[in-house]
Design an enzyme around this catalytic site. Structure first.
Site, PDB file in Angstrom:
ATOM      1  N   HIS A 112      -3.861   6.674   2.651  1.00  0.00           N
ATOM      2  CA  HIS A 112      -4.164   5.362   2.073  1.00  0.00           C
ATOM      3  C   HIS A 112      -5.519   4.905   2.616  1.00  0.00           C
ATOM      4  O   HIS A 112      -5.819   5.071   3.792  1.00  0.00           O
ATOM      5  CB  HIS A 112      -3.068   4.373   2.464  1.00  0.00           C
ATOM      6  N   CYS A 147       0.812  -1.223   0.000  1.00  0.00           N
ATOM      7  CA  CYS A 147       0.000   0.000   0.000  1.00  0.00           C
ATOM      8  C   CYS A 147       0.841   1.267   0.000  1.00  0.00           C
ATOM      9  O   CYS A 147       0.324   2.347  -0.261  1.00  0.00           O
ATOM     10  CB  CYS A 147      -0.953  -0.015   1.186  1.00  0.00           C
ATOM     11  N   ASN A 149     -10.199  -0.969  -0.418  1.00  0.00           N
ATOM     12  CA  ASN A 149      -8.743  -0.810  -0.410  1.00  0.00           C
ATOM     13  C   ASN A 149      -8.186  -1.363  -1.729  1.00  0.00           C
ATOM     14  O   ASN A 149      -8.183  -2.569  -1.939  1.00  0.00           O
ATOM     15  CB  ASN A 149      -8.164  -1.569   0.794  1.00  0.00           C
TER      16      ASN A 149
HETATM   17  N1  ACO Z   1     -18.143  -9.685   8.886  1.00  0.00           N
HETATM   18  C1  ACO Z   1     -18.542  -9.976  10.128  1.00  0.00           C
HETATM   19  N2  ACO Z   1     -17.693 -10.218  11.143  1.00  0.00           N
HETATM   20  C2  ACO Z   1     -16.381 -10.172  10.859  1.00  0.00           C
HETATM   21  C3  ACO Z   1     -15.890  -9.865   9.578  1.00  0.00           C
HETATM   22  C4  ACO Z   1     -16.833  -9.644   8.564  1.00  0.00           C
HETATM   23  N3  ACO Z   1     -16.478  -9.345   7.315  1.00  0.00           N
HETATM   24  N4  ACO Z   1     -14.545  -9.903   9.618  1.00  0.00           N
HETATM   25  C5  ACO Z   1     -14.189 -10.194  10.872  1.00  0.00           C
HETATM   26  N5  ACO Z   1     -15.300 -10.367  11.613  1.00  0.00           N
HETATM   27  C6  ACO Z   1     -15.382 -10.699  13.033  1.00  0.00           C
HETATM   28  C7  ACO Z   1     -14.165 -11.450  13.522  1.00  0.00           C
HETATM   29  O1  ACO Z   1     -14.281 -12.833  13.249  1.00  0.00           O
HETATM   30  C8  ACO Z   1     -14.200 -11.156  14.999  1.00  0.00           C
HETATM   31  O2  ACO Z   1     -15.145 -11.999  15.596  1.00  0.00           O
HETATM   32  P1  ACO Z   1     -14.870 -12.604  17.061  1.00  0.00           P
HETATM   33  O3  ACO Z   1     -14.756 -11.402  17.965  1.00  0.00           O
HETATM   34  O4  ACO Z   1     -16.076 -13.430  17.297  1.00  0.00           O
HETATM   35  O5  ACO Z   1     -13.596 -13.365  16.951  1.00  0.00           O
HETATM   36  C9  ACO Z   1     -14.733  -9.729  15.050  1.00  0.00           C
HETATM   37  O6  ACO Z   1     -15.374  -9.509  13.794  1.00  0.00           O
HETATM   38  C10 ACO Z   1     -13.661  -8.688  15.247  1.00  0.00           C
HETATM   39  O7  ACO Z   1     -12.545  -9.012  14.392  1.00  0.00           O
HETATM   40  P2  ACO Z   1     -11.293  -8.084  14.271  1.00  0.00           P
HETATM   41  O8  ACO Z   1     -10.303  -8.717  13.349  1.00  0.00           O
HETATM   42  O9  ACO Z   1     -10.834  -7.643  15.601  1.00  0.00           O
HETATM   43  O10 ACO Z   1     -11.991  -6.850  13.520  1.00  0.00           O
HETATM   44  P3  ACO Z   1     -11.421  -5.429  13.337  1.00  0.00           P
HETATM   45  O11 ACO Z   1     -12.299  -4.454  13.952  1.00  0.00           O
HETATM   46  O12 ACO Z   1      -9.941  -5.348  13.655  1.00  0.00           O
HETATM   47  O13 ACO Z   1     -11.580  -5.242  11.751  1.00  0.00           O
HETATM   48  C11 ACO Z   1     -10.133  -5.271   9.839  1.00  0.00           C
HETATM   49  C12 ACO Z   1     -10.854  -6.103  10.880  1.00  0.00           C
HETATM   50  C13 ACO Z   1     -11.185  -4.538   9.020  1.00  0.00           C
HETATM   51  C14 ACO Z   1      -9.324  -6.190   8.942  1.00  0.00           C
HETATM   52  C15 ACO Z   1      -9.209  -4.257  10.539  1.00  0.00           C
HETATM   53  O14 ACO Z   1      -8.424  -4.908  11.501  1.00  0.00           O
HETATM   54  C16 ACO Z   1      -8.290  -3.515   9.610  1.00  0.00           C
HETATM   55  O15 ACO Z   1      -8.703  -2.669   8.852  1.00  0.00           O
HETATM   56  N6  ACO Z   1      -6.955  -3.763   9.690  1.00  0.00           N
HETATM   57  C17 ACO Z   1      -5.944  -3.001   8.970  1.00  0.00           C
HETATM   58  C18 ACO Z   1      -5.972  -3.180   7.476  1.00  0.00           C
HETATM   59  C19 ACO Z   1      -4.795  -2.453   6.847  1.00  0.00           C
HETATM   60  O16 ACO Z   1      -4.480  -1.320   7.161  1.00  0.00           O
HETATM   61  N7  ACO Z   1      -4.083  -3.129   5.964  1.00  0.00           N
HETATM   62  C20 ACO Z   1      -2.864  -2.539   5.423  1.00  0.00           C
HETATM   63  C21 ACO Z   1      -2.922  -2.337   4.025  1.00  0.00           C
HETATM   64  S1  ACO Z   1      -3.272  -3.798   3.086  1.00  0.00           S
HETATM   65  C22 ACO Z   1      -1.867  -4.132   2.142  1.00  0.00           C
HETATM   66  O17 ACO Z   1      -0.804  -3.642   2.372  1.00  0.00           O
HETATM   67  C23 ACO Z   1      -2.011  -5.151   1.028  1.00  0.00           C
END
Ligand code: ACO
Length: 329
Positions: free
Chosen positions: A256, A116, A286
């Protein structure tokens, strides 16, 4: 040797026609429109579905549009750099394929793989060739067909990513506005949190890697989330301090687009008014290396000559950084 200042003199973008909505994702994995909107800010994303089409095709469309709107003959482009983690093929590179498809018959090219952060790293790399006086016109592309490496049975990743490409033209600045400074960082120990397990020299493709779904994006979301807010905030602070800038000197923050909550977190930590933070994650998701040029493309009509912009990104590697520029047109 006198160094020339370099400016972005045009921007264009391309997203494929097909729109994958949150509603459709609800039929594919155990998720909901409400969860995706509130946890990520994404409402829909564009997907390149056409068989035989790849990252280079989105790059080609963005570049052709860019040359047309800036009245630039293809033969005047010296170099094209493409930032991508989804090259058409592991080799050859995608940049030279874009040159071929877009008719840039005098240009050479190469790819930059910094996830990214790729577009930011490519922007500075390209500007150095102009700064040094070696070249006059360079195209920098950020393009990714994330749908080619996303597992549409994994709800933790498939709701986030989309496909798209953007391109900017770099030329010597003639009115004093342009790229001013950058702060870039890397930390290879972050690779365990965001990567693709197989397909490279570490673990070449095999029946086993395919069966184990190791050719998809793996992400430990929470760790990346925290590191992204910290990394972007710290490098914005550093680039602002190096240039004695206050928030009032910055008309636009161009972050980003990984997660709306990350973008809001960065804006809050730096006391930036949210109205000057570019945001289009709702319609594209993204798109990895494409998010920054797609933001500039969407907001181009609102930009004024002389506006202070900070572009910031965080991605796989880990790689991250911030660039300060003044808008040239
Ligand atoms: N729908 C419903 N529930 C979901 C989903 C979904 N799509 N995805 C995850 N959940 C659930 C999980 O299973 C978890 O359930 P549990 O509590 O029963 O275990 C709960 O939601 C919370 O999961 P988290 O992973 O803690 O969710 P979070 O709020 O962190 O959101 C996300 C996840 C969106 C991936 C977030 O962590 C994020 O944006 N991370 C950073 C992404 C990023 O910046 N990437 C860098 C660039 S990408 C690149 O370089 C290619």
């Amino acid at each position: 040797m006198e160094l020339r200042k370099v400016a972005i003199t045009g921007v264009h973008g391309y997203v494929p026609d097909y729109i994958l909505t949150n509603k459709e994702l609800e039929t594919m994995v155990d998720t909901s429109d409400e969860w995706i909107r509130t946890r990520t800010g994404v409402e829909e994303r564009h997907i390149l579905k056409e068989p035989g089409k790849a990252t280079s095709d989105m790059g080609m469309h963005a570049v052709k549009g860019l040359l047309e709107k800036t009245n630039t003959p293809a033969s005047e482009i010296d170099l094209l750099i493409c930032a991508t983690v989804t090259p058409d093929t592991i080799f050859p590179d995608t940049a030279n394929t874009i040159c071929h498809k877009a008719g840039l018959n005098k240009a050479w090219g190469f790819d930059i793989n910094a996830a990214c952060s790729g577009f930011l790293f490519a922007l500075s790399t390209g500007s150095l060739f102009i700064q040094a006086g070696r070249y006059n016109k360079i195209v920098v592309v950020g393009a990714d067909k994330m749908s080619s490496i996303v597992d549409y049975e994994d709800r933790t990743t498939c709701v986030i990513f989309g496909d798209g490409g953007g391109a900017v033209l770099l030329e010597a600045a003639n009115e004093g506005f342009g790229l001013e400074d950058f702060v870039f960082k890397g930390d290879g120990s972050g690779r365990e949190f965001l990567h693709m397990k197989a397909g490279g020299s570490l673990k070449p493709p095999s029946h086993e890697t395919v069966d184990n779904k190791e050719h998809y994006v793996f992400q430990e979301g929470r760790s990346v989330f925290k590191a992204a807010i910290k990394g972007m905030t710290e490098t914005i602070k550093e680039v602002m301090s190096r240039n004695s800038l206050s928030p009032d000197d910055i008309q636009w923050v161009v972050p980003h687009q990984a997660n709306k909550r990350i973008i809001d977190g960065v804006a809050n930590m730096l006391d930036f008014d949210h109205s000057k933070v570019m945001m289009n994650i709702n319609k594209y998701g993204n798109t990895t290396a494409a998010t920054l040029p797609l933001c500039l493309w969407d907001y181009e009509s609102q930009l004024q000559k002389g506006d202070g912009l900070i572009l910031t990104a965080f991605g796989g590697g880990f790689t991250w950084g911030s660039t300060y520029l003044t808008w040239a047109y």
